[in-house]
Design an enzyme around this catalytic site. Structure first.
Site, PDB file in Angstrom:
ATOM      1  N   THR A  33      -6.087   7.353  -4.185  1.00 11.12           N
ATOM      2  CA  THR A  33      -5.702   7.554  -2.775  1.00 11.12           C
ATOM      3  C   THR A  33      -4.518   8.509  -2.659  1.00 11.12           C
ATOM      4  O   THR A  33      -4.474   9.360  -1.762  1.00 11.12           O
ATOM      5  CB  THR A  33      -5.364   6.195  -2.126  1.00 11.12           C
ATOM      6  OG1 THR A  33      -6.531   5.372  -2.192  1.00 11.12           O
ATOM      7  CG2 THR A  33      -4.957   6.348  -0.672  1.00 11.12           C
ATOM      8  N   GLU A  55       0.833  -1.210   0.000  1.00  8.54           N
ATOM      9  CA  GLU A  55       0.000   0.000   0.000  1.00  8.54           C
ATOM     10  C   GLU A  55       0.865   1.256   0.000  1.00  8.54           C
ATOM     11  O   GLU A  55       0.557   2.242  -0.678  1.00  8.54           O
ATOM     12  CB  GLU A  55      -0.902   0.017   1.246  1.00  8.54           C
ATOM     13  CG  GLU A  55      -2.041  -0.960   1.228  1.00  8.54           C
ATOM     14  CD  GLU A  55      -3.225  -0.477   0.406  1.00  8.54           C
ATOM     15  OE1 GLU A  55      -3.124  -0.491  -0.840  1.00  8.54           O
ATOM     16  OE2 GLU A  55      -4.229  -0.106   1.012  1.00  8.54           O
TER      17      GLU A  55
END
Ligand code: HSE
Length: 310
Positions: A185, A132
């Site tokens: 994101t 991530e």
């Protein structure tokens, strides 16, 4: 040498849940990614990616979240072999329900099976969170932890990583509405403030504490009152057209809470399954977007289990 494929389901997740930015996350029953993996002689390779939004995703193992997580698991397991990966996306990228996190969790979980289950749950979360960090520009485990562990996850600490898993209430229903709006994101983290006021801190600690109590006791009214965010959702609201109207529509159709899922654009609503089935909330939120010429898909779902071999 190539061996049989294994198949892993890796669930979507909602994160933040109001006051718990980078701290709270919950696994969903639907939707989920499917990650296929098999042991090979060397190197982690992504053979194919299918499903919604797959055309924009990299096969390059240095940029693919499932491959980065798998590589990290094999490295920590001292594995002297590699892995082929095939991904079937059930979750569109840039959705706000942990698309990259699900692939990272699925890649880590599958690699751990292939490597003989050497790593602990915490180490698997670290491997997936590393992916991530590479793909989203910020270390956050609030999607990968619940995707791996299931249920509601609280990241108590990042250094060292400590995750507490809590079983969500059985009667918690969830509507996920995903408008045709793309929010990455990485970009959504760039609009966040670097400092917060003591007033906002006090507000978040109070709500976050009561939200955990509500999850543990099943008090959905308290849960609804505690899903509050004075900092992160307001900073991102301009990225999601009609967010306030969508949330208001959900509340006026019986939702206990309605909020931005993760970095958006999904609008998440909580309801009580004992008193309604959530369809009126889903229709109300969708109609806000559709009446503004923005397509919108929705799921009526509930908290779910974590990654599993299927
Ligand atoms: N907590 C992360 C964020 C989740 O809000 O940026 C991203 O899905």
């Amino acid at each position: 040498m190539s061996e049989e494929w294994i198949k892993v389901a890796a669930p979507a997740t909602i994160s933040n849940l109001g006051p718990g930015f980078d701290v709270f996350g919950m696994a969903l029953k639907d939707p989920y990614d499917v990650v296929y993996a098999r042991r090979t002689d060397g190197g982690v390779k992504v053979v194919s990616i299918e499903g919604p939004g797959s055309e924009g995703l990299p096969l390059d193992p240095l940029r693919n979240s499932a491959a980065i997580a798998a590589e990290e698991v094999l490295r920590r397991s001292d594995a002297d072999f590699g892995m082929d990966i095939k991904i079937v996306k059930g979750i569109r990228p840039c959705s706000g329900i942990g698309s990259s996190g699900a692939s990272a969790a699925g890649g880590a979980f599958a690699a751990n099976i292939i490597a003989g289950g050497v790593l602990s749950d915490t180490e698997l979360v670290l491997c997936a969170a590393h992916a991530e960090e590479v793909t989203s520009g910020g270390l956050h485990a609030d999607n990968v932890a619940p995707s791996l562990l299931g249920g509601f996850a609280v990241i108590r600490s990042y250094m060292p990583l400590e995750v507490v898993r809590i079983e969500p209430p059985d009667h918690l229903g969830i509507v996920v509405a995903m408008p045709d709006v793309i929010v990455g994101t990485k970009e959504a983290r760039q609009v966040l403030p670097s400092e917060v006021s003591v007033k906002d801190l006090v507000f978040h600690v109070g709500n976050a504490s009561c939200l955990v109590n509500a999850m543990m006791t099943g008090d959905l009214d308290l849960l609804g009152r505690s899903v509050k965010d004075a900092i992160f959702e307001p900073a991102r609201a301009h990225l999601i057209p009609h967010l306030k109207e969508a949330k208001d529509a959900a509340r006026s159709h019986g939702a206990k809470a309605s909020f931005l899922g993760g970095s958006g654009p999904c609008v998440i609503s909580f309801f009580n399954k004992e008193t309604m089935d959530g369809s009126s909330i889903a229709e109300a939120v969708k109609s806000v977007f559709l009446s503004n010429d923005i397509g919108c898909e929705s799921w009526i779902t509930s908290p779910g289990e974590g990654c599993r071999e299927v």
